[in-house]
Write a protein that holds these residues in place. Structure first.
Motif, PDB file in Angstrom:
ATOM      1  N   CYS A  21       0.867  -1.169   0.000  1.00  0.00           N
ATOM      2  CA  CYS A  21       0.000   0.000   0.000  1.00  0.00           C
ATOM      3  C   CYS A  21       0.907   1.223   0.000  1.00  0.00           C
ATOM      4  N   ALA A  22       0.914   1.933  -1.120  1.00  0.00           N
ATOM      5  CA  ALA A  22       1.745   3.127  -1.258  1.00  0.00           C
ATOM      6  C   ALA A  22       0.929   4.360  -0.897  1.00  0.00           C
ATOM      7  N   ALA A  23       1.520   5.206  -0.085  1.00  0.00           N
ATOM      8  CA  ALA A  23       0.826   6.402   0.386  1.00  0.00           C
ATOM      9  C   ALA A  23       1.486   7.659  -0.154  1.00  0.00           C
ATOM     10  N   SER A  24       0.658   8.641  -0.425  1.00  0.00           N
ATOM     11  CA  SER A  24       1.177   9.949  -0.821  1.00  0.00           C
ATOM     12  C   SER A  24       1.410  10.776   0.436  1.00  0.00           C
ATOM     13  N   GLY A  25       2.098  11.887   0.284  1.00  0.00           N
ATOM     14  CA  GLY A  25       2.260  12.777   1.433  1.00  0.00           C
ATOM     15  C   GLY A  25       3.607  12.621   2.100  1.00  0.00           C
ATOM     16  N   ARG A  26       3.995  13.657   2.818  1.00  0.00           N
ATOM     17  CA  ARG A  26       5.309  13.681   3.446  1.00  0.00           C
ATOM     18  C   ARG A  26       5.273  13.326   4.915  1.00  0.00           C
ATOM     19  N   THR A  27       4.087  13.033   5.438  1.00  0.00           N
ATOM     20  CA  THR A  27       3.970  12.749   6.864  1.00  0.00           C
ATOM     21  C   THR A  27       3.535  11.317   7.126  1.00  0.00           C
ATOM     22  N   PHE A  28       3.869  10.440   6.218  1.00  0.00           N
ATOM     23  CA  PHE A  28       3.443   9.041   6.323  1.00  0.00           C
ATOM     24  C   PHE A  28       3.830   8.439   7.663  1.00  0.00           C
ATOM     25  N   SER A  29       5.017   8.737   8.142  1.00  0.00           N
ATOM     26  CA  SER A  29       5.509   8.115   9.376  1.00  0.00           C
ATOM     27  C   SER A  29       4.637   8.439  10.585  1.00  0.00           C
ATOM     28  N   ARG A  30       3.852   9.488  10.506  1.00  0.00           N
ATOM     29  CA  ARG A  30       3.025   9.894  11.635  1.00  0.00           C
ATOM     30  C   ARG A  30       1.664   9.205  11.651  1.00  0.00           C
ATOM     31  N   TYR A  31       1.391   8.418  10.614  1.00  0.00           N
ATOM     32  CA  TYR A  31       0.087   7.773  10.528  1.00  0.00           C
ATOM     33  C   TYR A  31       0.131   6.347  11.054  1.00  0.00           C
ATOM     34  N   SER A  32      -0.926   5.983  11.729  1.00  0.00           N
ATOM     35  CA  SER A  32      -1.165   4.585  12.011  1.00  0.00           C
ATOM     36  C   SER A  32      -1.787   3.955  10.775  1.00  0.00           C
ATOM     37  N   MET A  33      -1.367   2.741  10.475  1.00  0.00           N
ATOM     38  CA  MET A  33      -1.821   2.083   9.248  1.00  0.00           C
ATOM     39  C   MET A  33      -2.515   0.767   9.583  1.00  0.00           C
ATOM     40  N   GLY A  34      -3.538   0.478   8.822  1.00  0.00           N
ATOM     41  CA  GLY A  34      -4.254  -0.769   9.051  1.00  0.00           C
ATOM     42  C   GLY A  34      -4.599  -1.465   7.750  1.00  0.00           C
ATOM     43  N   TRP A  35      -4.830  -2.747   7.843  1.00  0.00           N
ATOM     44  CA  TRP A  35      -5.364  -3.546   6.740  1.00  0.00           C
ATOM     45  C   TRP A  35      -6.698  -4.123   7.191  1.00  0.00           C
ATOM     46  N   PHE A  36      -7.673  -4.000   6.324  1.00  0.00           N
ATOM     47  CA  PHE A  36      -8.993  -4.579   6.532  1.00  0.00           C
ATOM     48  C   PHE A  36      -9.350  -5.407   5.316  1.00  0.00           C
TER      49      PHE A  36
END
Length: 127
Positions: free
Chosen positions: A22-37
């Motif tokens: 899952c590729a994310a845009s944006g420069r603050t990716f590290s600050r996000y919690s990520m999940g798979w559903f």
């Protein structure tokens, strides 16, 4: 705003392996919690795995149904989160979605915890 694009889905035999990205845009990716559903036909969307940011550390969580078989990981340098699926079973067949959530409360296993969603990728496990 975060845009998420999943890839890596397809047809896999039971007992094989598959890796979703899952590729994310944006420069603050590290600050996000990520999940798979995932969501199977006729069923509600269900939690699979999460890698959540708390303070300065990441914590991983898994649904009981995938624990020991699936592994979630992230590469902040590549703005990407992965779901390694080992020994998949036919009951793992579903559309898999990745999700990103900013700082906030709420259980990691609830879809409402997350603010952004990808379009989904189909995973079909044959017996």
């Amino acid at each position: 705003q975060v845009q998420l694009v999943e890839s890596g889905g397809g047809l896999v035999q039971a007992g094989g392996s598959l890796r979703l990205s899952c590729a994310a845009s944006g420069r603050t990716f590290s600050r996000y919690s990520m999940g798979w559903f995932r969501q199977a036909p006729g069923k509600e969307r269900e939690f699979v795995a999460a890698i959540n940011l708390s303070g300065s550390a990441y914590y991983v969580f898994y649904a009981d149904s995938v624990k020991g078989r699936f592994t979630i990981s992230r590469d902040n340098a590549k703005n990407t989160v992965y779901l390694q699926m080992n020994s998949p079973k036919p009951e793992d067949t579903a559309v898999y979605y990745c999700a990103a959530g900013g700082p906030g409360s709420g259980p990691y296993y609830l879809p409402t915890r997350y603010d952004y969603w990808g379009q989904g990728t189909q995973v079909t496990v044959s017996s």
